[in-house]
Design an enzyme around this catalytic site. Structure first.
Site, PDB file in Angstrom:
ATOM      1  N   GLY A 220       0.814  -1.215   0.000  1.00 24.30           N
ATOM      2  CA  GLY A 220       0.000   0.000   0.000  1.00 24.30           C
ATOM      3  C   GLY A 220       0.842   1.256   0.000  1.00 24.30           C
ATOM      4  N   GLY A 222       2.417   4.821   1.470  1.00 21.11           N
ATOM      5  CA  GLY A 222       3.020   5.205   2.748  1.00 21.11           C
ATOM      6  C   GLY A 222       4.367   4.535   2.950  1.00 21.11           C
ATOM      7  N   GLY A 223       5.043   4.914   4.039  1.00 20.95           N
ATOM      8  CA  GLY A 223       6.410   4.479   4.274  1.00 20.95           C
ATOM      9  C   GLY A 223       6.546   2.989   4.552  1.00 20.95           C
ATOM     10  CG  MET A 224       4.686  -0.600   7.443  1.00 18.90           C
ATOM     11  SD  MET A 224       6.191  -1.344   8.004  1.00 18.90           S
ATOM     12  CE  MET A 224       6.646  -0.187   9.249  1.00 18.90           C
ATOM     13  CD  GLU A 245      -4.892   1.245  -4.813  1.00 16.50           C
ATOM     14  OE1 GLU A 245      -5.726   0.597  -4.166  1.00 16.50           O
ATOM     15  OE2 GLU A 245      -4.510   2.382  -4.479  1.00 16.50           O
ATOM     16  CB  VAL A 320      -3.900   7.226  11.078  1.00 18.19           C
ATOM     17  CG1 VAL A 320      -3.788   8.361  12.075  1.00 18.19           C
ATOM     18  CG2 VAL A 320      -3.585   7.707   9.670  1.00 18.19           C
ATOM     19  N   GLY A 343      -7.455   1.785  -1.683  1.00 18.55           N
ATOM     20  CA  GLY A 343      -7.769   0.376  -1.933  1.00 18.55           C
ATOM     21  C   GLY A 343      -7.570  -0.511  -0.723  1.00 18.55           C
ATOM     22  CE  LYS A 370       2.495  18.672  12.172  1.00 18.70           C
ATOM     23  NZ  LYS A 370       1.294  18.358  11.481  1.00 18.70           N
TER      24      LYS A 370
HETATM   25  C1  LIG Z   1      -2.169   1.878  -2.507  1.00 19.27           C
HETATM   26  C2  LIG Z   1      -2.572   0.416  -2.532  1.00 19.27           C
HETATM   27  O1  LIG Z   1      -1.962  -0.408  -3.149  1.00 19.27           O
HETATM   28  S1  LIG Z   1      -3.958  -0.097  -1.766  1.00 19.27           S
HETATM   29  C3  LIG Z   1      -4.247   0.405  -0.208  1.00 19.27           C
HETATM   30  C4  LIG Z   1      -3.389   1.434   0.384  1.00 19.27           C
HETATM   31  N1  LIG Z   1      -4.142   2.576   0.736  1.00 19.27           N
HETATM   32  C5  LIG Z   1      -4.393   2.879   1.984  1.00 19.27           C
HETATM   33  O2  LIG Z   1      -4.063   2.129   2.895  1.00 19.27           O
HETATM   34  C6  LIG Z   1      -5.086   4.168   2.180  1.00 19.27           C
HETATM   35  C7  LIG Z   1      -4.799   4.846   3.470  1.00 19.27           C
HETATM   36  N2  LIG Z   1      -3.396   4.851   3.930  1.00 19.27           N
HETATM   37  C8  LIG Z   1      -2.547   5.868   3.709  1.00 19.27           C
HETATM   38  O3  LIG Z   1      -2.841   6.803   3.014  1.00 19.27           O
HETATM   39  C9  LIG Z   1      -1.164   5.843   4.340  1.00 19.27           C
HETATM   40  O4  LIG Z   1      -0.776   4.512   4.455  1.00 19.27           O
HETATM   41  C10 LIG Z   1      -1.095   6.541   5.749  1.00 19.27           C
HETATM   42  C11 LIG Z   1      -1.648   7.954   5.697  1.00 19.27           C
HETATM   43  C12 LIG Z   1      -1.864   5.741   6.764  1.00 19.27           C
HETATM   44  C13 LIG Z   1       0.390   6.586   6.155  1.00 19.27           C
HETATM   45  O5  LIG Z   1       1.127   7.180   5.130  1.00 19.27           O
HETATM   46  P1  LIG Z   1       2.575   7.832   5.399  1.00 19.27           P
HETATM   47  O6  LIG Z   1       2.915   8.602   4.184  1.00 19.27           O
HETATM   48  O7  LIG Z   1       3.542   6.782   5.802  1.00 19.27           O
HETATM   49  O8  LIG Z   1       2.233   8.750   6.613  1.00 19.27           O
HETATM   50  P2  LIG Z   1       3.036   9.832   7.394  1.00 19.27           P
HETATM   51  O9  LIG Z   1       3.646   9.201   8.599  1.00 19.27           O
HETATM   52  O10 LIG Z   1       3.937  10.601   6.483  1.00 19.27           O
HETATM   53  O11 LIG Z   1       1.846  10.760   7.892  1.00 19.27           O
HETATM   54  C14 LIG Z   1       1.008  11.417   7.003  1.00 19.27           C
HETATM   55  C15 LIG Z   1       0.323  12.564   7.738  1.00 19.27           C
HETATM   56  O12 LIG Z   1      -0.503  12.029   8.770  1.00 19.27           O
HETATM   57  C16 LIG Z   1      -0.191  12.592  10.025  1.00 19.27           C
HETATM   58  N3  LIG Z   1      -0.358  11.505  11.025  1.00 19.27           N
HETATM   59  C17 LIG Z   1       0.162  10.277  10.953  1.00 19.27           C
HETATM   60  N4  LIG Z   1      -0.233   9.577  12.027  1.00 19.27           N
HETATM   61  C18 LIG Z   1      -1.016  10.387  12.775  1.00 19.27           C
HETATM   62  C19 LIG Z   1      -1.732  10.238  14.008  1.00 19.27           C
HETATM   63  N5  LIG Z   1      -1.721   9.074  14.700  1.00 19.27           N
HETATM   64  N6  LIG Z   1      -2.450  11.269  14.468  1.00 19.27           N
HETATM   65  C20 LIG Z   1      -2.472  12.435  13.781  1.00 19.27           C
HETATM   66  N7  LIG Z   1      -1.819  12.641  12.607  1.00 19.27           N
HETATM   67  C21 LIG Z   1      -1.104  11.626  12.109  1.00 19.27           C
HETATM   68  C22 LIG Z   1       1.261  13.055   9.870  1.00 19.27           C
HETATM   69  O13 LIG Z   1       1.580  14.094  10.765  1.00 19.27           O
HETATM   70  C23 LIG Z   1       1.259  13.540   8.420  1.00 19.27           C
HETATM   71  O14 LIG Z   1       0.632  14.815   8.310  1.00 19.27           O
HETATM   72  P3  LIG Z   1       1.468  16.134   7.883  1.00 19.27           P
HETATM   73  O15 LIG Z   1       2.060  15.836   6.521  1.00 19.27           O
HETATM   74  O16 LIG Z   1       0.457  17.213   7.821  1.00 19.27           O
HETATM   75  O17 LIG Z   1       2.500  16.315   8.947  1.00 19.27           O
HETATM   76  C1  LIG Z   2      -6.074   6.493  -4.779  1.00 18.91           C
HETATM   77  C2  LIG Z   2      -5.671   5.380  -4.003  1.00 18.91           C
HETATM   78  C3  LIG Z   2      -4.406   5.307  -3.253  1.00 18.91           C
HETATM   79  C4  LIG Z   2      -4.539   4.290  -2.164  1.00 18.91           C
HETATM   80  O1  LIG Z   2      -5.161   3.247  -2.311  1.00 18.91           O
HETATM   81  O2  LIG Z   2      -4.047   4.511  -1.077  1.00 18.91           O
END
Ligand SMILES: CC(=O)SCCNC(=O)CCNC(=O)[C@H](O)C(C)(C)COP(=O)(O)OP(=O)(O)OC[C@H]1O[C@@H](n2cnc3c(N)ncnc32)[C@H](O)[C@@H]1OP(=O)(O)O
Ligand SMILES: CCCC(=O)O
Length: 447
Positions: A220, A222-224, A245, A320, A343, A370
């Site tokens: 997916g 994000g970093g992890m 995806e 999150v 997704g 923050k």
């Molecule tokens: C893509 C595919 O193939 S399918 C499915 C994948 N799609 C998904 O899972 C959709 C949803 N998931 C995601 O969008 C991402 O995985 C996330 C947002 C959960 C993590 O993404 P990352 O880029 O690693 O997150 P990152 O640690 O940089 O944090 C993103 C923002 O969230 C904020 N944040 C993260 N965790 C928290 C928390 N617990 N509480 C409040 N804010 C938070 C960060 O401060 C940052 O905001 P900022 O840029 O304004 O400072």
């Molecule tokens: C638009 C979709 C990106 C995601 O699944 O995280």
């Protein structure tokens, strides 16, 4: 001169001429991720004073703040909306300049076929080939559905867009296009490789224990998920398949390490299947004309019934926060939209139904806010206003640096126990008290 070149010439116009078709009140749909229009955005912004209430929908804004947003802080002329927030979108939304459109990503094609209006579609694509086709490159997703349902289709050519082989719906024929604009060949958006922490590595190690030779991987956003991809590339696992995806750089690492063959897949055997790619130039070079890669529209890649046809599907997604009931928030911080549903749910459902499949929600046990304060990501309830991206019954594995929790078929008190066991030790006592208060704790817990 071939008839396609003649057609090309007849449809080739300046950006100003192309955007002159937009009328007040129109819905304009942009290409997603690295394929959002650039010169067309600029030309449209120049028409601000002539237009009212033009609504633009986009996906995960790249290349900086769009010009249409910059010129109109009132949103009276241009109203910007987005199906999935990037860092740019969340910062715009903080200022009231971008609105989120909730979606289950697998349904995106159907929204265009059945629910929404598109007056004008604008997308960046490759130059036309000798057969009269333009390729949607790294952003196939719902690109064809957008064009097929739009009243007017405008393409912006960018020579840097790689030609992504499909699959299906990866291209559009010149006969289906109204206007062509030659862009400035801007290099594609590059996403930085995020350095990973010790906690990330520990989480990835827990996931690695669950991946076998022949597993079929989804990573997916994000970093992890990228950390796991890198570790997979360094492992001695064999015959890994890909049905994802999003295609990211880690898949190129796996390919170059020889781990990725796709030989054990039941469908699209030996193919790397994806719907969009976002990463470095190395990734874009990798997909360019590469017969090993097959890009499909999102209603194929994200259809849980398709995903489940491969065995041992492993889906790895970030979150999150999660509450003690097992509800997963991966997209908001309270009411603040950070990202999107994307997704995540599609792949969690698909992996669960795959023979030997596993879905992982991974998150570090704490988050530093923050003000430098450590906050548990495992909470009694989701934060006030936060959205449940994945509902509790769908969740299978949850992973933190402290271990794995399997939630499927567990009672509420078993879930609370399993989640508290992988919470940061500093927060466990407090979480137990909250679980007791909320009726999801038993005396026998943690014994
Ligand atoms: C893509 C595919 O193939 S399918 C499915 C994948 N799609 C998904 O899972 C959709 C949803 N998931 C995601 O969008 C991402 O995985 C996330 C947002 C959960 C993590 O993404 P990352 O880029 O690693 O997150 P990152 O640690 O940089 O944090 C993103 C923002 O969230 C904020 N944040 C993260 N965790 C928290 C928390 N617990 N509480 C409040 N804010 C938070 C960060 O401060 C940052 O905001 P900022 O840029 O304004 O400072
Ligand atoms: C638009 C979709 C990106 C995601 O699944 O995280």
């Amino acid at each position: 001169m071939s008839k396609y070149i003649e057609m090309y010439k007849s449809k080739l116009v300046s950006p100003e001429k192309a955007v002159s078709v937009v009328k007040s009140g129109d819905w304009v749909e942009w290409g997603s991720f690295a394929c959002r229009p650039l010169v067309l955005d600029r030309a449209l912004a120049q028409r601000k004073d002539e237009l009212q209430n033009v609504k633009v929908r986009a996906v995960c804004t790249a290349y900086g703040v769009p010009e249409i947003v910059k010129v109109d802080p009132t949103r009276e002329h241009f109203c910007y909306n987005n199906w999935h927030f990037s860092v740019i979108d969340r910062k715009l939304s903080d200022k009231g300049l971008c609105s989120y459109v909730p979606q289950l990503y697998r349904e995106a094609v159907g929204y265009f076929n059945n629910y929404i209006q598109v007056d004008v579609a604008m997308l960046q694509v490759t130059p036309m080939d000798q057969h009269g086709y333009f390729n949607f490159g790294p952003s196939v997703s719902h690109a064809y559905a957008t064009c097929n349902n739009a009243k007017i289709v405008i393409l912006e050519i960018n020579e840097n867009i790689p030609r992504a082989l499909g699959g299906n719906s990866e291209s559009i024929h010149i006969s289906e296009v109204d206007f062509i604009v030659e862009g400035e060949n801007t290099p594609l958006q590059q996403t930085p490789v995020i350095p990973f922490s010790e906690e990330d590595r520990m989480i990835a190690n827990h996931i690695m224990e669950e991946i076998e030779d022949g597993s079929c991987i989804q990573l997916g956003i994000g970093g992890m998920p990228n950390v796991v991809g890198k570790m997979l590339a360094e492992s001695d696992l064999k015959d890994i398949g890909v049905h994802t995806e999003m295609l990211v750089d880690a898949f190129v690492d796996m390919y170059e390490a020889g781990a990725l063959t796709g030989r054990k897949k039941n469908i699209d055997q030996r193919k790397i299947v994806y719907t969009f790619a976002l990463g470095s130039q190395r990734l874009y070079d990798f997909i360019n004309n590469n017969p090993m890669c097959a890009t499909y529209p999102v209603n194929y890649t994200n259809n849980p019934n398709i995903i489940a046809q491969n065995d041992k599907v492993v889906s790895i997604n970030n979150a999150v926060e999660i509450d003690l009931f097992g509800q997963v928030n991966s997209e908001t911080s309270g009411v603040r939209q950070i990202s999107g549903t994307g997704g995540q749910v599609d792949f969690i459902d698909g992996a669960y139904n795959s023979k030997g499949g596993k879905s992982f929600i991974c998150l570090t046990s704490t988050y530093r806010d923050k003000n430098g304060k450590n906050i548990s990501r495992i909470k009694p309830f989701l934060s006030n206003g936060s959205i449940a991206t994945t509902h509790r019954a769908a969740v299978q594995y949850v992973i933190t640096e402290y271990g794995k929790a399997v939630l499927k078929a567990k009672t509420t008190w078993q879930r609370a126990e399993a989640l508290i066991a992988i919470a940061h030790p500093d927060f466990r006592d407090e979480l137990i008290k909250e679980a007791e208060k909320n009726g999801i704790w038993r005396r026998s817990n943690m014994r």
